[in-house]
Motif scaffolding. Structure first.
Motif, PDB file in Angstrom:
ATOM      1  N   ALA A  80      36.510  16.330  28.586  1.00 37.65           N
ATOM      2  CA  ALA A  80      35.634  15.962  28.977  1.00 37.65           C
ATOM      3  C   ALA A  80      35.168  17.404  29.670  1.00 37.65           C
ATOM      4  O   ALA A  80      33.260  17.357  29.523  1.00 37.65           O
TER       5      ALA A  80
ATOM      6  N   LEU B 166      33.209  19.476  26.036  1.00 34.65           N
ATOM      7  CA  LEU B 166      32.702  18.988  25.686  1.00 34.65           C
ATOM      8  C   LEU B 166      31.099  18.898  26.341  1.00 34.65           C
ATOM      9  O   LEU B 166      29.942  19.015  26.263  1.00 34.65           O
ATOM     10  N   GLY B 167      31.362  18.236  27.504  1.00 36.71           N
ATOM     11  CA  GLY B 167      30.952  18.600  28.693  1.00 36.71           C
ATOM     12  C   GLY B 167      29.426  19.289  29.144  1.00 36.71           C
ATOM     13  O   GLY B 167      28.731  19.501  29.132  1.00 36.71           O
TER      14      GLY B 167
ATOM     15  N   LEU C   6      27.781  19.908  25.994  1.00 40.68           N
ATOM     16  CA  LEU C   6      26.492  19.574  25.878  1.00 40.68           C
ATOM     17  C   LEU C   6      25.050  19.877  26.547  1.00 40.68           C
ATOM     18  O   LEU C   6      24.400  20.097  27.327  1.00 40.68           O
TER      19      LEU C   6
ATOM     20  N   LYS D  33      23.621  22.790  26.135  1.00 41.97           N
ATOM     21  CA  LYS D  33      22.944  22.975  24.821  1.00 41.97           C
ATOM     22  C   LYS D  33      21.625  21.967  25.717  1.00 41.97           C
ATOM     23  O   LYS D  33      20.133  22.869  24.890  1.00 41.97           O
ATOM     24  N   THR D  34      21.403  20.984  26.779  1.00 41.56           N
ATOM     25  CA  THR D  34      20.489  20.734  27.030  1.00 41.56           C
ATOM     26  C   THR D  34      19.683  21.492  27.730  1.00 41.56           C
ATOM     27  O   THR D  34      18.502  21.493  28.062  1.00 41.56           O
TER      28      THR D  34
ATOM     29  N   ASP E 205      17.599  23.724  25.616  1.00 45.77           N
ATOM     30  CA  ASP E 205      16.511  22.889  24.783  1.00 45.77           C
ATOM     31  C   ASP E 205      14.810  22.809  26.066  1.00 45.77           C
ATOM     32  O   ASP E 205      13.635  22.832  26.036  1.00 45.77           O
ATOM     33  N   HIS E 206      15.502  22.284  27.354  1.00 45.78           N
ATOM     34  CA  HIS E 206      14.939  22.415  28.245  1.00 45.78           C
ATOM     35  C   HIS E 206      13.858  23.621  28.051  1.00 45.78           C
ATOM     36  O   HIS E 206      12.584  23.728  28.225  1.00 45.78           O
TER      37      HIS E 206
ATOM     38  N   GLN F 214       4.125  38.812  28.987  1.00 42.58           N
ATOM     39  CA  GLN F 214       4.936  39.314  30.482  1.00 42.58           C
ATOM     40  C   GLN F 214       3.998  38.086  32.049  1.00 42.58           C
ATOM     41  O   GLN F 214       5.534  37.650  32.862  1.00 42.58           O
TER      42      GLN F 214
ATOM     43  N   PHE G 167       7.067  35.612  33.727  1.00 43.05           N
ATOM     44  CA  PHE G 167       6.502  35.255  34.914  1.00 43.05           C
ATOM     45  C   PHE G 167       6.881  33.779  35.661  1.00 43.05           C
ATOM     46  O   PHE G 167       7.182  33.342  36.583  1.00 43.05           O
TER      47      PHE G 167
ATOM     48  N   TYR H  55       9.676  32.889  38.078  1.00 37.75           N
ATOM     49  CA  TYR H  55       9.137  32.308  39.389  1.00 37.75           C
ATOM     50  C   TYR H  55       8.417  31.308  40.272  1.00 37.75           C
ATOM     51  O   TYR H  55       8.274  30.387  40.806  1.00 37.75           O
TER      52      TYR H  55
ATOM     53  N   THR I  29      34.538   8.430  32.408  1.00 38.72           N
ATOM     54  CA  THR I  29      35.467   9.735  31.412  1.00 38.72           C
ATOM     55  C   THR I  29      37.031   9.503  31.296  1.00 38.72           C
ATOM     56  O   THR I  29      37.710   9.244  30.405  1.00 38.72           O
ATOM     57  N   VAL I  30      37.676  10.245  32.372  1.00 37.72           N
ATOM     58  CA  VAL I  30      38.535  10.587  32.725  1.00 37.72           C
ATOM     59  C   VAL I  30      39.686   9.795  33.198  1.00 37.72           C
ATOM     60  O   VAL I  30      40.592   9.277  31.950  1.00 37.72           O
TER      61      VAL I  30
ATOM     62  N   ILE J  55       8.377  42.988  37.870  1.00 34.78           N
ATOM     63  CA  ILE J  55       6.644  41.121  37.475  1.00 34.78           C
ATOM     64  C   ILE J  55       5.969  42.167  36.100  1.00 34.78           C
ATOM     65  O   ILE J  55       5.076  41.449  35.568  1.00 34.78           O
TER      66      ILE J  55
ATOM     67  N   TYR K  59      14.493  36.373  46.137  1.00 34.63           N
ATOM     68  CA  TYR K  59      14.008  37.115  45.040  1.00 34.63           C
ATOM     69  C   TYR K  59      14.596  38.128  44.742  1.00 34.63           C
ATOM     70  O   TYR K  59      14.877  39.113  43.523  1.00 34.63           O
TER      71      TYR K  59
ATOM     72  N   GLY L 178      15.839  15.110  33.523  1.00 37.16           N
ATOM     73  CA  GLY L 178      14.394  15.091  33.182  1.00 37.16           C
ATOM     74  C   GLY L 178      15.045  15.359  31.321  1.00 37.16           C
ATOM     75  O   GLY L 178      13.919  15.978  30.944  1.00 37.16           O
ATOM     76  N   ILE L 179      16.092  14.785  30.943  1.00 34.48           N
ATOM     77  CA  ILE L 179      15.806  15.073  29.558  1.00 34.48           C
ATOM     78  C   ILE L 179      16.041  13.466  28.802  1.00 34.48           C
ATOM     79  O   ILE L 179      15.445  12.898  29.586  1.00 34.48           O
TER      80      ILE L 179
ATOM     81  N   ARG M  42      24.981  10.845  23.947  1.00 34.94           N
ATOM     82  CA  ARG M  42      26.054  12.036  24.401  1.00 34.94           C
ATOM     83  C   ARG M  42      26.998  11.519  25.661  1.00 34.94           C
ATOM     84  O   ARG M  42      28.020  12.083  24.872  1.00 34.94           O
TER      85      ARG M  42
ATOM     86  N   ILE N 289      30.788  11.766  24.113  1.00 27.74           N
ATOM     87  CA  ILE N 289      31.734  12.149  25.291  1.00 27.74           C
ATOM     88  C   ILE N 289      32.851  11.302  25.636  1.00 27.74           C
ATOM     89  O   ILE N 289      34.292  11.601  25.300  1.00 27.74           O
ATOM     90  N   GLY N 290      32.800  10.114  26.164  1.00 36.31           N
ATOM     91  CA  GLY N 290      34.167   9.190  26.262  1.00 36.31           C
ATOM     92  C   GLY N 290      34.416   9.387  25.571  1.00 36.31           C
ATOM     93  O   GLY N 290      35.921   8.684  25.336  1.00 36.31           O
TER      94      GLY N 290
ATOM     95  N   ALA O  19      37.080  11.594  23.874  1.00 28.70           N
ATOM     96  CA  ALA O  19      38.356  12.173  25.119  1.00 28.70           C
ATOM     97  C   ALA O  19      38.988  11.018  24.837  1.00 28.70           C
ATOM     98  O   ALA O  19      40.327  11.367  25.212  1.00 28.70           O
TER      99      ALA O  19
END
Lengths: 222, 222
Positions: free
Chosen positions: A52, A55-56, A59, A62-63, A66-67, A117, A121, A125, B19-20, B97, B125, B192-193, B201, B205-206, B209
């Motif tokens: 858990a 693998l959690g 993922l 990876k998410t 992707d984002h 650039q 930025f 930011y 999951t666990v 920057i 910053y 947001g995915i 996914r 995982i569940g 496991a």
């Protein structure tokens, strides 16, 4: 930096791995009479927990990647298609940190002269996104998962070599609290807080979790 | 924002809680013959896991707040005692920057005119630290801990009402995978995915496991 990331994964996985299997074994020791059931439950929990977490984590990494790539593409598009609006957003950033109207203009002009650039930025930011290391997710997942398993075997090991859960529990408590203290110490040093205080906190969480699991399991005793 | 933080805590706690304990119960179902042992182990795991997650989260939040306040005090001190060095650090930010030498100077002058604004800028910053909400740690710990417990009771509940682990496991698998899918869906929407992909996914995982825990426990069968 890379060796410190590695260390962070190991310490996080291991200190979590020490806590939950420890509490589970302690809880069962108050409620069942046979070591072999505790060993089976412990092994099952270690398998479940390390998968858990590992693998959690993979993922999640990876998410995140992707984002990041989706947003990067969008920012390049926006800089191309609606440069005035994007320049306005750069100005808003400089306004928020306290620059004068005149300086906001000039700074936004300078930033937007170079497209890479400019986008870098905006990513950092406006959106608060740092470029994730694409290989990090896999390595991190593996390190955390394996450390969780290694940590979990510490509290469980006395149950392999003793005859009754009560005997095993005594050794397990001493061994695990000692390991939690040592790992709490290193974990705190990595995160930059007082290592003695941090070690005490981590040990305390382990002890409270184990105590609660013991108490609750006793209520449901077979 | 506050209601979304609340929702995030609930969904995170609950999907981990599903999951666990699910994997643990599934693992034990392949290795022991009595429901009551699985119930005790499950309850002990839920107590251990919710305390480890809740208390761990609380202490992490407190550590973050302590760290922020220590750094804030130090920045105020430095701005007072070594303003030239601090101004140099502001310039380095603007250089990174992509601002010109001349603009770096002017921007640093403007930022450092107001001490609060200057320190806020350095915190955010130079150090990358956002001001943590002091009440958030406690609330978050409680929400995550309780959701973990609530989530954990889902896979465990069939073991209360059936006669053998195999009967219970069948109901538990269907019930838990369904809940994992639903929670994966909402969790993905929050982060947001793509919610369908995310739901898949989390469910996977569940399932992995639980399958691994079942297989490993079978090897150690009593």
């Amino acid at each position: 930096m890379r060796s410190s990331d590695f260390l962070t994964d190991i310490v996080i996985g291991m200190s979590d791995g020490l806590t939950v299997p420890f509490a589970l074994a302690a809880g069962l020791s108050g409620a069942v009479a046979s070591n072999s059931i505790i060993v089976i439950a412990g092994i099952a929990e270690i398998a479940a927990g390390s998968i858990a977490m590992g693998l959690g984590g993979y993922l999640a990494g990876k998410t995140e990647l992707d984002h990041y790539n989706t947003e990067l593409k969008r920012e390049y598009d926006e800089v191309e298609k609606i440069p005035e609006k994007e320049k306005e957003e750069v100005k808003v950033f400089f306004a928020n940190i306290g620059l004068s109207k005149d300086m906001q203009e000039k700074a936004a002009e300078e930033i937007s002269k170079d497209k890479k650039q400019w986008v870098d930025f905006m990513m950092k930011y406006e959106l608060g996104l740092d470029k994730p290391d694409p290989k990090r997710a896999t390595k991190s997942a593996l390190n955390i998962g394996l450390s969780y398993a290694a940590g979990g075997l510490v509290p469980l090991s006395p149950y392999f070599f003793t005859d009754t859960p009560v005997q095993a529990l005594k050794i397990s408590v001493v061994l695990t609290l000692l390991c939690l203290f040592i790992f709490g110490f290193f974990k705190s040093r990595i995160t930059g807080i007082n290592p003695w205080l941090g070690a005490l906190r981590v040990t305390l969480i382990g002890a409270v979790a184990a105590g609660a699991a013991f108490g609750v399991a006793k209520l449901f005793e077979a």
